[in-house]
Structures are given as structure tokens and as C-alpha cells.
Design a protein around this motif. Sequence first.
Motif, PDB file in Angstrom:
ATOM      1  N   ARG A   1       0.813  -1.209   0.000  1.00  0.00           N
ATOM      2  CA  ARG A   1       0.000   0.000   0.000  1.00  0.00           C
ATOM      3  C   ARG A   1       0.851   1.266   0.000  1.00  0.00           C
ATOM      4  O   ARG A   1       0.529   2.237  -0.679  1.00  0.00           O
ATOM      5  N   ALA A   2       1.958   1.249   0.731  1.00  0.00           N
ATOM      6  CA  ALA A   2       2.787   2.453   0.872  1.00  0.00           C
ATOM      7  C   ALA A   2       3.683   2.695  -0.332  1.00  0.00           C
ATOM      8  O   ALA A   2       3.918   3.854  -0.698  1.00  0.00           O
ATOM      9  N   ASP A   3       4.180   1.639  -0.946  1.00  0.00           N
ATOM     10  CA  ASP A   3       5.162   1.789  -2.023  1.00  0.00           C
ATOM     11  C   ASP A   3       5.054   0.605  -2.983  1.00  0.00           C
ATOM     12  O   ASP A   3       5.833  -0.353  -2.903  1.00  0.00           O
ATOM     13  N   PRO A   4       4.080   0.657  -3.895  1.00  0.00           N
ATOM     14  CA  PRO A   4       3.846  -0.480  -4.796  1.00  0.00           C
ATOM     15  C   PRO A   4       5.075  -0.887  -5.612  1.00  0.00           C
ATOM     16  O   PRO A   4       5.299  -2.085  -5.838  1.00  0.00           O
ATOM     17  N   ALA A   5       5.898   0.065  -6.031  1.00  0.00           N
ATOM     18  CA  ALA A   5       7.084  -0.269  -6.825  1.00  0.00           C
ATOM     19  C   ALA A   5       8.083  -1.086  -6.003  1.00  0.00           C
ATOM     20  O   ALA A   5       8.624  -2.096  -6.476  1.00  0.00           O
ATOM     21  N   THR A   6       8.320  -0.666  -4.781  1.00  0.00           N
ATOM     22  CA  THR A   6       9.231  -1.416  -3.912  1.00  0.00           C
ATOM     23  C   THR A   6       8.639  -2.783  -3.581  1.00  0.00           C
ATOM     24  O   THR A   6       9.358  -3.783  -3.516  1.00  0.00           O
ATOM     25  N   TYR A   7       7.329  -2.851  -3.401  1.00  0.00           N
ATOM     26  CA  TYR A   7       6.680  -4.137  -3.142  1.00  0.00           C
ATOM     27  C   TYR A   7       6.907  -5.094  -4.312  1.00  0.00           C
ATOM     28  O   TYR A   7       7.236  -6.265  -4.109  1.00  0.00           O
ATOM     29  N   ARG A   8       6.761  -4.587  -5.540  1.00  0.00           N
ATOM     30  CA  ARG A   8       6.989  -5.446  -6.726  1.00  0.00           C
ATOM     31  C   ARG A   8       8.425  -5.958  -6.746  1.00  0.00           C
ATOM     32  O   ARG A   8       8.676  -7.132  -7.028  1.00  0.00           O
ATOM     33  N   LEU A   9       9.397  -5.092  -6.436  1.00  0.00           N
ATOM     34  CA  LEU A   9      10.798  -5.523  -6.370  1.00  0.00           C
ATOM     35  C   LEU A   9      11.000  -6.586  -5.287  1.00  0.00           C
ATOM     36  O   LEU A   9      11.725  -7.565  -5.480  1.00  0.00           O
ATOM     37  N   HIS A  10      10.347  -6.373  -4.162  1.00  0.00           N
ATOM     38  CA  HIS A  10      10.424  -7.328  -3.052  1.00  0.00           C
ATOM     39  C   HIS A  10       9.906  -8.701  -3.493  1.00  0.00           C
ATOM     40  O   HIS A  10      10.543  -9.728  -3.241  1.00  0.00           O
ATOM     41  N   VAL A  11       8.774  -8.735  -4.157  1.00  0.00           N
ATOM     42  CA  VAL A  11       8.199  -9.997  -4.614  1.00  0.00           C
ATOM     43  C   VAL A  11       9.091 -10.634  -5.679  1.00  0.00           C
ATOM     44  O   VAL A  11       9.301 -11.852  -5.677  1.00  0.00           O
ATOM     45  N   GLU A  12       9.652  -9.819  -6.564  1.00  0.00           N
ATOM     46  CA  GLU A  12      10.561 -10.364  -7.575  1.00  0.00           C
ATOM     47  C   GLU A  12      11.792 -10.994  -6.921  1.00  0.00           C
ATOM     48  O   GLU A  12      12.248 -12.057  -7.354  1.00  0.00           O
ATOM     49  N   GLU A  13      12.331 -10.335  -5.884  1.00  0.00           N
ATOM     50  CA  GLU A  13      13.530 -10.861  -5.223  1.00  0.00           C
ATOM     51  C   GLU A  13      13.230 -12.128  -4.429  1.00  0.00           C
ATOM     52  O   GLU A  13      13.982 -13.084  -4.473  1.00  0.00           O
ATOM     53  N   HIS A  14      12.131 -12.114  -3.691  1.00  0.00           N
ATOM     54  CA  HIS A  14      11.841 -13.226  -2.784  1.00  0.00           C
ATOM     55  C   HIS A  14      10.830 -14.208  -3.344  1.00  0.00           C
ATOM     56  O   HIS A  14      10.792 -15.350  -2.892  1.00  0.00           O
ATOM     57  N   GLY A  15      10.020 -13.777  -4.297  1.00  0.00           N
ATOM     58  CA  GLY A  15       9.051 -14.663  -4.930  1.00  0.00           C
ATOM     59  C   GLY A  15       8.066 -15.263  -3.947  1.00  0.00           C
ATOM     60  O   GLY A  15       8.045 -14.933  -2.776  1.00  0.00           O
ATOM     61  N   THR A  16       7.291 -16.145  -4.479  1.00  0.00           N
ATOM     62  CA  THR A  16       6.317 -16.845  -3.628  1.00  0.00           C
ATOM     63  C   THR A  16       6.569 -18.343  -3.649  1.00  0.00           C
ATOM     64  O   THR A  16       6.120 -19.044  -2.762  1.00  0.00           O
ATOM     65  N   THR A  17       7.277 -18.830  -4.667  1.00  0.00           N
ATOM     66  CA  THR A  17       7.502 -20.269  -4.743  1.00  0.00           C
ATOM     67  C   THR A  17       8.966 -20.621  -4.923  1.00  0.00           C
ATOM     68  O   THR A  17       9.307 -21.796  -4.998  1.00  0.00           O
TER      69      THR A  17
END
Length: 136
Positions: free
Chosen positions: A117-133
Motif C-alpha cells: 500500500r505504501a510503495d507499490p514499486a518497492t513491493y513489486r521488487l520485493h516480490v521479484e527478489e523473494h518470490g512466492t515459490t
Amino acid sequence: MSRARTTGTNWESRCAAYYSQVLGTPVRRLAQHGVLDIGDLEGIYLHAAESKAHRRWDVLEWVRQARREADNKDVPFHVVLAKRPHIKTPECLAISTIENHARLVARLRDAEDALRRADPATYRLHVEEHGTTSRR
């Protein structure tokens, strides 16, 4: 040094090295503090970690010990890093209680939702780095 103590020390060192590599920050072995022990490792965020390398397992006692050490350390989470002979470090077990794990999952969920919610761009980078699977 006894064989059992050497085995335990080696396991703690392997855990510290593995977590340091995965987290990208130093994790080190701790000296024992007796009744006020705060775990075997320092540097695992918000956790007291108790390392155990035994042929015979007393999981409930180990988890109770890790929980006491989390209280002594004043951190919200505890984990037992348990090893059997001839098992590679990443394949060994991280053991906790369901209550402890549920609180950890809730905290991660809430933190990621706040970041999204606070920083969607950083959230996307976070998900790309750590992924879900992905596996590290």
C-alpha cells in the motif's frame, strides 16, 4: 572437547554460515548464558534459535527451551534448528509451535500488505527478489 560438543559446535557453525549466506547479513554463534541463555545464534531477525544435532530427539523440550530463550532475549519468535546425521543443512528442520508460526505469518502478511500500500514499486521488487515459490 567431547565428540557430542564438537558435533553441536559444528552444527551451530553450519547454521550460522547458512543463514548468513541466505540473509546476506552476519549470523554468528553465541556464548552460553546459563539460565538466561538467549539461543545459539545471533542475527536471525526477531528470533531466538536453538541448534540441535542429536540422534535421539526430544522436540517438545527443545521447543520449550527455544521459547524460554526468546523470552530471555525479548524477541517474539523462536525456532529449533534440528539436524540428523548425513542431512545437508538446507534440508534439516526448523521446528516451532503452531502458535509461534501463525504469529510470524500474520506479521509477514501485515508487513507486506503495508509495503504494498505504501510503495507499490518497492513491493513489486520485493516480490521479484523473494518470490512466492522460489527456493534459495
